[in-house]
Design a protein around this motif. Structure first.
Motif, PDB file in Angstrom:
ATOM      1  N   GLY A   1       0.828  -1.199   0.000  1.00  0.00           N
ATOM      2  CA  GLY A   1       0.000   0.000   0.000  1.00  0.00           C
ATOM      3  C   GLY A   1       0.860   1.246   0.000  1.00  0.00           C
ATOM      4  O   GLY A   1       1.945   1.266   0.585  1.00  0.00           O
ATOM      5  N   TRP A   2       0.381   2.256  -0.680  1.00  0.00           N
ATOM      6  CA  TRP A   2       1.005   3.581  -0.629  1.00  0.00           C
ATOM      7  C   TRP A   2       0.105   4.479   0.216  1.00  0.00           C
ATOM      8  O   TRP A   2      -1.105   4.531  -0.010  1.00  0.00           O
ATOM      9  CB  TRP A   2       1.155   4.179  -2.024  1.00  0.00           C
ATOM     10  CG  TRP A   2       2.301   3.619  -2.823  1.00  0.00           C
ATOM     11  CD1 TRP A   2       2.232   2.675  -3.808  1.00  0.00           C
ATOM     12  CD2 TRP A   2       3.675   3.995  -2.724  1.00  0.00           C
ATOM     13  NE1 TRP A   2       3.478   2.427  -4.320  1.00  0.00           N
ATOM     14  CE2 TRP A   2       4.384   3.233  -3.667  1.00  0.00           C
ATOM     15  CE3 TRP A   2       4.380   4.899  -1.935  1.00  0.00           C
ATOM     16  CZ2 TRP A   2       5.759   3.348  -3.848  1.00  0.00           C
ATOM     17  CZ3 TRP A   2       5.750   5.009  -2.109  1.00  0.00           C
ATOM     18  CH2 TRP A   2       6.429   4.232  -3.055  1.00  0.00           C
ATOM     19  N   PHE A   3       0.705   5.172   1.130  1.00  0.00           N
ATOM     20  CA  PHE A   3      -0.007   6.100   1.999  1.00  0.00           C
ATOM     21  C   PHE A   3       0.690   7.449   1.960  1.00  0.00           C
ATOM     22  O   PHE A   3       1.855   7.553   1.579  1.00  0.00           O
ATOM     23  CB  PHE A   3      -0.031   5.574   3.441  1.00  0.00           C
ATOM     24  CG  PHE A   3      -0.888   4.368   3.633  1.00  0.00           C
ATOM     25  CD1 PHE A   3      -0.452   3.112   3.246  1.00  0.00           C
ATOM     26  CD2 PHE A   3      -2.155   4.483   4.200  1.00  0.00           C
ATOM     27  CE1 PHE A   3      -1.248   1.992   3.406  1.00  0.00           C
ATOM     28  CE2 PHE A   3      -2.967   3.369   4.373  1.00  0.00           C
ATOM     29  CZ  PHE A   3      -2.509   2.123   3.978  1.00  0.00           C
ATOM     30  N   ARG A   4      -0.015   8.459   2.394  1.00  0.00           N
ATOM     31  CA  ARG A   4       0.606   9.770   2.505  1.00  0.00           C
ATOM     32  C   ARG A   4       0.071  10.481   3.734  1.00  0.00           C
ATOM     33  O   ARG A   4      -1.042  10.219   4.193  1.00  0.00           O
ATOM     34  CB  ARG A   4       0.365  10.599   1.252  1.00  0.00           C
ATOM     35  CG  ARG A   4      -1.088  11.000   1.008  1.00  0.00           C
ATOM     36  CD  ARG A   4      -1.220  11.695  -0.346  1.00  0.00           C
ATOM     37  NE  ARG A   4      -2.593  12.127  -0.614  1.00  0.00           N
ATOM     38  CZ  ARG A   4      -2.991  12.640  -1.764  1.00  0.00           C
ATOM     39  NH1 ARG A   4      -2.121  12.793  -2.777  1.00  0.00           N
ATOM     40  NH2 ARG A   4      -4.253  13.003  -1.938  1.00  0.00           N
ATOM     41  N   GLN A   5       0.900  11.371   4.237  1.00  0.00           N
ATOM     42  CA  GLN A   5       0.496  12.147   5.406  1.00  0.00           C
ATOM     43  C   GLN A   5       1.000  13.565   5.248  1.00  0.00           C
ATOM     44  O   GLN A   5       2.209  13.798   5.149  1.00  0.00           O
ATOM     45  CB  GLN A   5       1.028  11.526   6.688  1.00  0.00           C
ATOM     46  CG  GLN A   5       0.484  12.171   7.949  1.00  0.00           C
ATOM     47  CD  GLN A   5       0.740  11.327   9.179  1.00  0.00           C
ATOM     48  OE1 GLN A   5       1.615  10.470   9.209  1.00  0.00           O
ATOM     49  NE2 GLN A   5      -0.052  11.574  10.222  1.00  0.00           N
ATOM     50  N   ALA A   6       0.055  14.478   5.225  1.00  0.00           N
ATOM     51  CA  ALA A   6       0.382  15.895   5.152  1.00  0.00           C
ATOM     52  C   ALA A   6       0.409  16.462   6.566  1.00  0.00           C
ATOM     53  O   ALA A   6      -0.218  15.902   7.478  1.00  0.00           O
ATOM     54  CB  ALA A   6      -0.662  16.616   4.306  1.00  0.00           C
ATOM     55  N   PRO A   7       1.114  17.552   6.776  1.00  0.00           N
ATOM     56  CA  PRO A   7       1.196  18.148   8.116  1.00  0.00           C
ATOM     57  C   PRO A   7      -0.190  18.435   8.686  1.00  0.00           C
ATOM     58  O   PRO A   7      -1.035  19.037   8.018  1.00  0.00           O
ATOM     59  CB  PRO A   7       1.975  19.441   7.879  1.00  0.00           C
ATOM     60  CG  PRO A   7       2.795  19.161   6.678  1.00  0.00           C
ATOM     61  CD  PRO A   7       1.944  18.284   5.809  1.00  0.00           C
ATOM     62  N   GLY A   8      -0.415  17.968   9.901  1.00  0.00           N
ATOM     63  CA  GLY A   8      -1.676  18.235  10.570  1.00  0.00           C
ATOM     64  C   GLY A   8      -2.835  17.367  10.116  1.00  0.00           C
ATOM     65  O   GLY A   8      -3.973  17.567  10.558  1.00  0.00           O
TER      66      GLY A   8
END
Length: 124
Positions: free
Chosen positions: A34-41
């Protein structure tokens, strides 16, 4: 078990990047990635998923039609081709190993092994 994501960088809106996730210590054909992403906040969100053994792929609605996930079993590597990038795609991107059921592919709880993230920044 090791997952190494790379390929991030700074790109203008409308541009493209290709992320790579090199796997070691296991065979890609035995797991899903799986590819995930996390942006600030923000919370970590599922972006895409591939199960090489079946060819199954899934995408978040926000990236469908712009991102393409693929795998090279010989190289034990999964790729995420990202086109038509938008500023809202800016985040740290992670790849992870798991065996989620199809309906839960985007849940981070379904993945036990994670690689270090790679930063993607899209300027407007």
């Amino acid at each position: 078990v090791q997952l190494q994501a790379c390929g991030g960088g700074l790109v203008q809106a409308g541009g493209s990047l290709r992320l790579s996730c090199a796997a070691s210590g296991f065979r890609l054909v035995d797991y899903g990635i799986g590819w995930f992403r996390q942006a600030p906040g923000k919370e970590r969100e599922g972006v895409s998923y591939i199960r090489s053994s079946s060819g199954s792929t899934y995408y978040a609605s926000s990236v469908k039609g712009r991102f393409t996930v693929s795998g090279d079993n010989a190289k034990n590597t999964v790729y995420l081709q990202m086109n038509s990038l938008k500023p809202e795609d800016t985040a740290v991107y992670y790849c992870a190993r798991g065996r989620p059921v199809a309906s839960a592919w985007s849940s981070s709880k379904m993945y036990a092994s994670w690689g270090r993230g790679t930063q993607v920044t899209v300027s407007s």
